[in-house]
Motif scaffolding. Structure first.
Motif, PDB file in Angstrom:
ATOM      1  N   VAL A 215      -8.087   2.805  -1.301  1.00  0.00           N
ATOM      2  CA  VAL A 215      -8.617   2.082  -0.158  1.00  0.00           C
ATOM      3  C   VAL A 215      -9.298   3.024   0.829  1.00  0.00           C
ATOM      4  O   VAL A 215     -10.415   2.776   1.272  1.00  0.00           O
ATOM      5  CB  VAL A 215      -7.490   1.283   0.539  1.00  0.00           C
ATOM      6  CG1 VAL A 215      -8.006   0.598   1.784  1.00  0.00           C
ATOM      7  CG2 VAL A 215      -6.889   0.271  -0.421  1.00  0.00           C
TER       8      VAL A 215
ATOM      9  N   LEU B 268      -3.854  -2.521   5.998  1.00  0.00           N
ATOM     10  CA  LEU B 268      -2.669  -2.442   5.174  1.00  0.00           C
ATOM     11  C   LEU B 268      -1.908  -3.746   5.054  1.00  0.00           C
ATOM     12  O   LEU B 268      -1.103  -3.891   4.166  1.00  0.00           O
ATOM     13  CB  LEU B 268      -1.709  -1.387   5.729  1.00  0.00           C
ATOM     14  CG  LEU B 268      -2.185   0.058   5.608  1.00  0.00           C
ATOM     15  CD1 LEU B 268      -1.105   0.995   6.088  1.00  0.00           C
ATOM     16  CD2 LEU B 268      -2.570   0.367   4.189  1.00  0.00           C
TER      17      LEU B 268
ATOM     18  N   HIS C 178       0.829  -1.193   0.000  1.00  0.00           N
ATOM     19  CA  HIS C 178       0.000   0.000   0.000  1.00  0.00           C
ATOM     20  C   HIS C 178       0.868   1.250   0.000  1.00  0.00           C
ATOM     21  O   HIS C 178       1.990   1.247   0.504  1.00  0.00           O
ATOM     22  CB  HIS C 178      -0.945   0.020   1.205  1.00  0.00           C
ATOM     23  CG  HIS C 178      -2.030  -0.995   1.123  1.00  0.00           C
ATOM     24  ND1 HIS C 178      -1.812  -2.321   1.394  1.00  0.00           N
ATOM     25  CD2 HIS C 178      -3.339  -0.894   0.782  1.00  0.00           C
ATOM     26  CE1 HIS C 178      -2.938  -2.990   1.237  1.00  0.00           C
ATOM     27  NE2 HIS C 178      -3.876  -2.152   0.860  1.00  0.00           N
TER      28      HIS C 178
ATOM     29  N   VAL D 116      -4.990   6.395   0.645  1.00  0.00           N
ATOM     30  CA  VAL D 116      -4.334   5.106   0.845  1.00  0.00           C
ATOM     31  C   VAL D 116      -4.695   4.225  -0.348  1.00  0.00           C
ATOM     32  O   VAL D 116      -5.875   4.017  -0.641  1.00  0.00           O
ATOM     33  CB  VAL D 116      -4.784   4.440   2.165  1.00  0.00           C
ATOM     34  CG1 VAL D 116      -4.050   3.129   2.378  1.00  0.00           C
ATOM     35  CG2 VAL D 116      -4.547   5.380   3.340  1.00  0.00           C
ATOM     36  N   TRP D 117      -3.668   3.736  -1.032  1.00  0.00           N
ATOM     37  CA  TRP D 117      -3.851   2.986  -2.270  1.00  0.00           C
ATOM     38  C   TRP D 117      -3.369   1.552  -2.105  1.00  0.00           C
ATOM     39  O   TRP D 117      -2.365   1.302  -1.434  1.00  0.00           O
ATOM     40  CB  TRP D 117      -3.065   3.624  -3.420  1.00  0.00           C
ATOM     41  CG  TRP D 117      -3.359   5.063  -3.666  1.00  0.00           C
ATOM     42  CD1 TRP D 117      -2.784   6.138  -3.049  1.00  0.00           C
ATOM     43  CD2 TRP D 117      -4.305   5.603  -4.607  1.00  0.00           C
ATOM     44  NE1 TRP D 117      -3.303   7.306  -3.539  1.00  0.00           N
ATOM     45  CE2 TRP D 117      -4.230   7.014  -4.499  1.00  0.00           C
ATOM     46  CE3 TRP D 117      -5.185   5.024  -5.519  1.00  0.00           C
ATOM     47  CZ2 TRP D 117      -5.021   7.849  -5.286  1.00  0.00           C
ATOM     48  CZ3 TRP D 117      -5.954   5.864  -6.296  1.00  0.00           C
ATOM     49  CH2 TRP D 117      -5.877   7.253  -6.175  1.00  0.00           C
ATOM     50  N   ASP D 118      -4.081   0.641  -2.729  1.00  0.00           N
ATOM     51  CA  ASP D 118      -3.590  -0.723  -2.870  1.00  0.00           C
ATOM     52  C   ASP D 118      -2.642  -0.734  -4.065  1.00  0.00           C
ATOM     53  O   ASP D 118      -3.065  -0.561  -5.207  1.00  0.00           O
ATOM     54  CB  ASP D 118      -4.760  -1.690  -3.095  1.00  0.00           C
ATOM     55  CG  ASP D 118      -4.331  -3.142  -3.069  1.00  0.00           C
ATOM     56  OD1 ASP D 118      -3.305  -3.456  -3.703  1.00  0.00           O
ATOM     57  OD2 ASP D 118      -5.013  -3.964  -2.452  1.00  0.00           O
TER      58      ASP D 118
END
Length: 1502
Positions: A447, A486, A426, A438-440
């Motif tokens: 996210v 996460l 992440h 917040v990114w995957d």
């Protein structure tokens, strides 16, 4: 200030709300399992990312599990290894089959009872099926296995497996599978229960075979239900078109994998329409998760558990799915920018797979099928009035399969900092817009959204990824809980935490207040106990990460009476015992951490007691000191520094601890780095070498190496043991803004202000290597240390400065963020793999990607090869064959006087960029014909002469260059003639196949063409009818008449007629034979006929012997309701004759006839010209057979038309250089605006000193000054600065606008003002923009107060005053008689005025960022183009203001124009990354039925 989940998911019509009584009953009924609980804050629980927003999504929310991201596929693979929470649970025998069948359901996914009936095999026709279903469900609910909820909207009942039982089922299934594997048997053990269901195997739990049977039963039940709903006659629509009930769409891939139907899942994933439906309904995470689920299953099947998603493909299908997945992930950012409801995913995927398709194989076949579908869908959408997604003619978007993996797009402001979570899955991006996302990093999905409320400056992540800390310009910091969000399997953990009453992911835990100025840096200790914030208020503060309490104030930088002392950076040692801070007071300071030091040492003033007891935090489980969680009566102590590090001669801006030691490395604006002993404060070494300010220092985890980045454009790798420079990393002259080191210090990344990222690989060298020297462009050289560096990638794609970069721990991925508000994920191993390609493989053409070459390679300005280079595309996201090094500033079509019909078509396009280069393009295929440099600085102004050959360019340094493109225009005209001949030949084919097409009414032909396009695949006879209509609608009838023929008879027809005047092959019923006889199939098709049993067709053969239909290619008849017609394999390879002319397949000619560019612009034709056509196809084999039999290649018109570059090469002799003269740059004030007359012989320049000069470009001198510098006489000139200028076509009249609110019309010959157009408002507001009508009768001036005034150029009378809600940024007249006016406002909206009807057509919320270009399509003003910095280009209907088409690029758009003359077939747009895109307007080139009838009537009158 709250956290919210991704906005990617869209609400479904099926969503509803659970009633309040049911909510209370859920808590009281499910006593055997955990009950749902609200978040700790009492706020609504965020919706689950990747889950349904329909009935399933609402049920998930109502059951208390709709929080946090869905579990990753890696979690689904390893969750069975987790500890069984209820190992002793056994269901009652009567419920055992139904209970064990629940193991087939995906975790954390609500399911309707109607689907459970299918899973449990309860026959709907049996006795009381509803009663049995309800009885079983209620019994399992009473056991605490299921939660039940009824949706109020439709009274449907939904169920969800309790997390504990879901884990128990998974553990039992894994145990049963292991036991069955050991026993060598996987047969199910049936048990009693309602219908067939998985029974226990040798141990408790369902066997693999029983689970597969349950999966298959559920999928088959949905298929049967769909078929029954459609009726026996219609049958089902297939898996891709199942009616979505809120469950099956998100769980279908899970069940298809479970029952082994991987081929059907593969077909679904390769269906672009299904993928877009899934994306629109459930978001990016759900779609990408389906791809990963399939790839993992394929890898397990063929490679075992060690198979990797990013490894080599296990099967051909798996390789294709991987490639398509990468295209999907690259397209996600563009899809997010698209207007709501617009379907652009397929076009984005096609645009990003052009290079991969050029290599042939499955990607090529998939590309052809999807391209045909895209063309048909676009024509249907255009005819229905829907927005069309435009497709580029060249590979101008970032290409899939390269180093660029993801674009993380969602911020509305510049990115300040980013951090990669220790899990390396992440990314957290912090922006000046006040939010952190917040990114995957695997899925490419957003996210969480964390809202801070003020512009953010920095971000930190706890070492266990449980929390993230954000700090902003308001002086506060916030701690957000991310535990369960996460790590691997975060979604399931988050759901369980929420269900058990724990705080939800994305909950703000603490707000850290105490600083009085912005926070500049955050440092989190490696243990996760505390963090340090550095602020501009001259202090740093120590906080408890667990309690949020301020433990100490670190004060000492600067002095109260000074204006320095801002703390700029902070670092914590590996053991957490020391902290170091640096400041603009030229010093660094070291502080001891821990209450024992604050209470007894360092001058602490607090009253904290020193305790020697430690305990674990009740919530986090982290080790903490009791004081960090308890209250204090007198607040935090103020602590003095343990050591002051003095010696730098400038601001100290960066600090880092050298590995596990207590040595500190600092970097300063004095161009040095210093190594210190933190305990003693002694300077151990001064590291010299940089010539500019150091911006960043980093140390390796082992403490042996360090990296420094500087404004001088270099980075230096230091050996801290010998305290010498091991390597100098130089990759240009742009200042470096940030850097990153991998954990093993073998890989580094540096970010530059020019928008690029360089990645370096370090390898051991002979210790006896020579002295270090500067590395440039990737050449490895020995250094004085033990490292050698090789540049493995030069990554471009950001618009503007790259402000931050980070590497994963192993250095596999890099993530960069820039002022453009986007973060990009790069796969560095792919770049390394491409650099290590076999030596037998030639290097990429240096003309295509100069940024990828070694610096010692010469750079040539010869025309680059058209088409895409797959190797180049695999490394750099700047995918076009050629591009500017910097933003595109101006784009112009070379449009000049025609041959009696007004303007001629713009056969060539010119672009000018910030790099000072002029590039000449062939818009038919997007290839660069010529690239030259005439300016030393950015080119800002370009004008094309009325003859279409001459051109003038100007730059801000007052340099002007004159150009003449006559030779290139001649070559373009010859190439265009060949294209028209080919198009006419295709038109003739359609006329022979459909005799009534030539005499039918245009409206009837319109309907017939659309029906043919929809009903038949490309390459069929029905598609040829569409070609005939397109030829008629595009004015080719006039072209044919001019050549001495009718629209339905080609000049080529005499060459293929039989002895009795009947077309060869007319007696046969085989349309392929007729096409071959007419000469439009090319050698490939003729050879295919020969290979299939026929004979080669001579050029003038009277007949074509019967032949069998060629094998149908992808998309040929059969599926989708299309008729079964012979399909010529398309696209085919390109065979080249001795003359160098390409031999193309019929599909290229057919699409050309359909109006796709002047040569069709079907990407296969373009890729073929570069020698990149796919091999191994049927057409390739046919061409080989033809070559083996000595085929002469046929007449020229049978081959694909030549490109402009090929025509130029065939002309012979040297070409006259296009640059015909240059007025040198001059010192002094810069140019603010330029204007040129129609012949490009006179110019008017406006300088920033407000002087206005008239130039004679033939003589190269100033002839007069309309305004001299410093002249402010209101009686004859402006009294304030001049903002812009225009010049009439004859060069006799000039118009200037000023900040004094007036416009002046000047007589150029006498340098006097004819009249003044007074200010529109009082007090006067500045005039900011203007435009002259095409007939030069009207002048439009835009005022800062929002008024646009229309005035008569002759006399200055005001015709109208148009009021707007915001100040105008651009104005543009449309139509030959100025019947339209477009106004782009500073609030990013667009207003269209009907000047003929004296009304406002519409006011549109057009873009989200400033509009950079306005352009009308031609004398009819049918189309309006707007380009914006939001990366979108939009086309609007000039009559109705309806949005007709949209295109989303990878970078901000900066310039645009139409190409193709009065009826343009191409929109050309340049972006801030230097790429020029050529967008096909085929669907929009279909005129309305009334217009076609009117045109036909006018032709008849003539």
């Amino acid at each position: 200030m709250c956290a919210s989940t991704s906005g990617n998911n869209r609400a479904s019509n099926a969503s509803a709300t659970v009633s309040a009584p049911l909510r209370s009953s859920l808590a009281s009924t499910n006593t055997s399992g955990p009950a749902p609980a609200p978040s700790a804050t009492g706020a609504p629980v965020p919706a689950s990312v990747g889950s349904a927003d329909g009935a399933g999504g609402q049920a998930a929310s109502d059951m208390g599990t709709g929080t946090g991201p869905r579990p990753s596929l890696a979690w689904e693979a390893v969750q069975t290894a987790r500890r069984d929470p209820i190992p002793g649970f056994r269901p009652p025998p009567s419920l055992a089959p139904a209970y064990w069948a629940l193991a087939a359901l995906p975790p954390n996914t609500p399911i309707p009872l109607s689907a459970l009936r299918l899973l449990w095999g309860i026959d709907a026709a049996g006795p009381a099926p509803s009663g049995r279903l309800t009885t079983i469900a209620k019994a399992l609910s009473a056991l605490g296995v299921l939660r039940l909820a009824t949706l109020a909207a439709n009274n449907s009942v939904w169920a969800l497996i309790e997390p504990a039982h879901a884990a128990h089922l998974a553990a039992c299934a894994a145990a049963a599978a292991a036991a069955a594997s050991q026993a060598g048997s996987t047969s199910p053990s049936p048990g009693p229960g309602p219908g067939p269901g998985p029974g226990p195997g040798p141990g408790p739990g369902p066997t693999p075979a029983a689970l597969a049977e349950a999966h298959a039963r559920l999928v088959a039940g949905y298929e049967q239900r769909d078929a029954a709903a459609r009726g026996a006659a219609g049958g089902g629509r297939g898996l891709g078109r199942l009616a979505d009930d809120g469950y099956i769409y998100q769980a279908l891939s899970h069940h298809l994998v479970g029952c082994g139907r991987l081929d059907e899942l593969c077909a679904l994933l390769l269906d672009a329409e299904w993928a877009e439906d899934k994306l629109r309904s459930y978001g990016a995470g759900a779609l990408v998760r389906d791809f990963r689920r399939y790839l993992t299953a394929v890898d397990r099947e063929h490679l075992g558990p060690a198979g990797s998603l990013l490894g080599p493909p296990a099967t051909e299908g798996g390789g294709l799915v991987r490639t398509v997945l990468r295209a999907v992930q690259l397209s996600l950012g563009a899809v997010a920018e698209a207007p709501p409801g617009t379907r652009i995913l397929r076009e984005q995927m096609l645009a990003r797979l052009m290079a991969a398709a050029a290599e042939g194989g499955p990607v090529a076949a998939w590309f052809e099928t999807q391209y045909e579908g895209s063309l048909v869908h676009a024509m249907e959408a255009a005819s229905a009035g829907l927005t069309v997604a435009l497709l580029p003619r060249s590979a101008s978007l970032a290409q899939a399969g390269g180093a660029h993996r993801l674009t993380l797009q969602g911020h509305s402001g510049p990115l300040r900092r980013l951090a990669i979570a220790p899990s390396c899955c992440h990314v957290i991006t912090a922006s000046a817009d006040g939010t952190a996302l917040v990114w995957d990093m695997v899925l490419g999905d957003r996210v969480l959204t964390l809202e801070h409320g003020a512009p953010l400056t920095c971000v930190g992540v706890a070492p266990d990824s449980s929390s993230v800390v954000l700090a902003g310009e308001d002086g506060s910091a916030t701690v957000w809980r991310l535990e369960g969000g996460l790590g691997e399997g975060g979604g399931a953990a988050a759901a369980a935490s929420s269900a058990l009453g724990g705080p939800a992911p994305g909950t703000r835990e603490h707000r850290l207040c105490g600083h009085s100025a912005r926070i500049n840096a955050i440092a989190v200790d490696p243990v996760g106990l505390r963090l340090v914030t550095a602020s501009s208020d001259r202090t740093a503060r120590v906080w408890s990460l667990d309690s949020g309490r301020c433990e100490a104030v670190l004060k000492g930088h600067g002095a109260e009476e000074d204006h320095v002392g801002a703390v700029l950076d902070a670092a914590i040692s590996a053991d957490g015992a020391l902290a170091a801070t640096v400041s603009d007071d030229f010093t660094a300071r070291v502080w001891r951490l821990g209450p024992e030091h604050w209470g007894q040492h360092g001058g602490g003033t607090g009253t904290w007691a020193v305790l020697d007891k430690w305990q674990f935090g009740s919530r986090s489980g982290r080790l903490q000191h009791p004081l960090s969680g308890s209250g204090s009566q007198h607040g935090p102590p103020t602590v003095a520094a343990a050591a002051v590090l003095e010696g730098h001669g400038g601001w100290v801006v960066s600090v880092a601890f050298a590995g596990p030691s207590h040595r500190v490395l600092t970097g300063s604006h004095d161009a040095t780095a210093r190594l210190w002993d933190a305990l003693s404060g002694a300077c151990l070494a001064v590291l010299y070498g940089h010539t500019g300010s150091i911006t960043r220092v980093l140390c390796g985890a082992d403490g042996r190496r360090a990296l420094s980045c500087s404004d001088d454009g270099t980075a230096r790798l230091w050996d801290l043991g010998s305290r010498t420079c091991a390597q100098v990393l130089c990759d240009g002259c742009a200042p470096l803004t940030d850097g990153a080191l991998s954990l093993d210090c073998r890989r580094a990344a540096t970010a530059a202000a020019d928008g690029s990222i360089s990645v370096w690989q370090f390898a051991p060298l002979n210790p006896a290597a020579a002295a270090s020297r500067v590395l440039a462009g990737g050449a490895a050289a020995p250094g004085s240390g033990e490292e050698a560096a090789t540049r493995i990638a030069h990554l471009e794609g950001h618009t503007g400065e790259v402000s931050t970069v980070a590497l994963t721990s192993r250095g596999r991925f890099a993530v960069s963020g820039g002022v453009d508000g986007r973060a990009r994920v790069w796969d560095l191993d792919l770049a390394t793999e491409i650099r290590r390609r076999p030596s037998a493989e030639p290097d990429p053409d240096p003309h295509l990607h100069p940024d990828l070459r070694h610096p010692e390679d010469p750079f040539s300005l010869s025309p680059p090869v058209s088409g895409a280079n797959a190797l180049g595309l695999a490394v750099a996201p700047k995918a076009s064959a050629a591009a500017h090094d910097g933003a595109v500033a101006v784009i112009r079509a070379l449009v000049g006087g025609g041959d009696g019909d007004g303007e001629a078509e713009g056969l060539l396009v010119v672009s000018a960029g910030e790099d000072g280069h002029i590039m000449l393009w062939d818009p038919s295929d997007g290839s660069c014909v010529k690239r030259v440099r005439g300016h030393a600085t950015a080119v800002r102004f370009v004008a094309v002469a009325a003859d279409g050959h001459g051109m003038v360019s100007g730059s801000a340094d007052r340099q002007m260059c004159r150009w003449h493109w006559g030779d290139f225009s001649t070559a373009a005209a010859l190439a265009e003639m060949e294209r028209r001949d080919l198009l006419l030949a295709t038109h003739t084919t359609a006329s022979s196949l459909f005799p009534g097409a030539a005499t039918a009414s245009p409206s009837a032909m319109t309907a017939a063409a659309m029906a043919a396009a929809v009903a038949s695949p490309i390459g069929s006879d029905a598609s040829a009818a569409m070609c005939a209509w397109a030829a008629r609608g595009s004015g080719l009838g006039k072209a044919a008449a001019a050549r001495g023929s009718t629209p339905s008879v080609s000049a080529w027809e005499a060459e293929v007629e039989g002895p009795h005047g009947v077309a060869a092959g007319a007696e046969e019923s085989d349309p392929v034979a007729e096409l071959a006889a007419l000469g439009v199939c090319g050698d490939a098709a003729a050879a295919a006929a020969t290979a299939d049993g026929g004979e080669a067709v001579p050029r003038a053969a009277p007949r074509v012997p019967p032949q069998r239909p060629l094998s149908a290619g992808p998309g040929a008849g059969g599926g989708g309701g299309r008729g079964r017609v012979p399909h010529v394999p398309s696209p085919g390879p390109v065979a080249r004759s001795a003359t160098g002319m390409a031999v193309g397949s019929f599909a290229a000619a057919n699409l050309s006839g359909a109006g796709r560019g002047r040569d069709g612009s079907f990407c296969w034709a373009h890729l073929s010209r570069a020698g990149l056509a796919p091999a191994g196809s049927a057409a390739a084999e046919a061409a080989a057979v033809a070559a083996a039999r000595g085929s002469s290649g046929g007449p020229a018109f049978l081959r694909a038309t030549r490109s402009v570059t090929e025509v130029l090469n065939s002309l012979g002799g040297p070409l006259a250089p296009p640059l015909r003269g240059s007025l040198p740059a001059q010192q002094g004030s810069r140019v603010k605006a330029m204007a040129f007359d129609g012949a490009c012989r006179t110019a008017v320049t406006v300088l920033y000193d407000s002087s206005v000069a008239v130039w004679d470009l033939d003589a190269g001198r100033v002839t007069s000054h309309l305004i001299k510098r410093g002249d402010r006489d209101a009686s004859r000139t402006h009294t304030s600065a001049v903002n812009d200028v225009r010049l009439t076509k004859d060069g006799t009249t000039a118009v200037t606008i000023s900040k004094d609110g007036t416009a002046r019309v000047w007589d150029v010959a006498t340098a006097t003002s004819r009249h003044v157009l007074p200010a529109a408002s009082q007090p006067p507001e500045p005039l900011v923009c203007l435009d002259l009508a095409p007939d030069e009768s009207l002048l439009a001036t835009g005022c800062a107060d929002g008024t646009v005034t229309l005035s008569r150029l002759a006399g200055g009378a005001v015709a109208a005053a148009l009021e707007h809600a915001a100040a105008p940024a651009h104005v543009a007249f449309g139509g030959a008689r100025a019947q339209r006016l477009a106004v782009a406002l500073e609030d990013f909206s667009l207003v269209i005025w009907d000047l003929a009807g004296r009304s406002c057509v519409a006011s549109l919320a057009a873009h989200r960022d400033p509009v950079t270009a306005l352009a009308w399509s031609g004398p009819d003003a049918r189309l309006l183009l707007t380009a914006s910095r939001d990366c979108t280009l939009r086309l609007w209907c000039g009559d109705t203001a309806a949005q007709l088409a949209v295109y989303v690029a990878d970078a901000a758009l900066t310039a645009a124009c139409f190409s193709g003359g009065p009826s343009p077939d191409c929109a050309v747009v340049g972006d801030a990354a230097g790429v020029v895109h050529f967008l096909d307007l085929l669907p929009l080139s279909i005129p309305a039925e009334a217009d076609v009838d009117a045109e036909a009537e006018a032709d008849g009158e003539e």
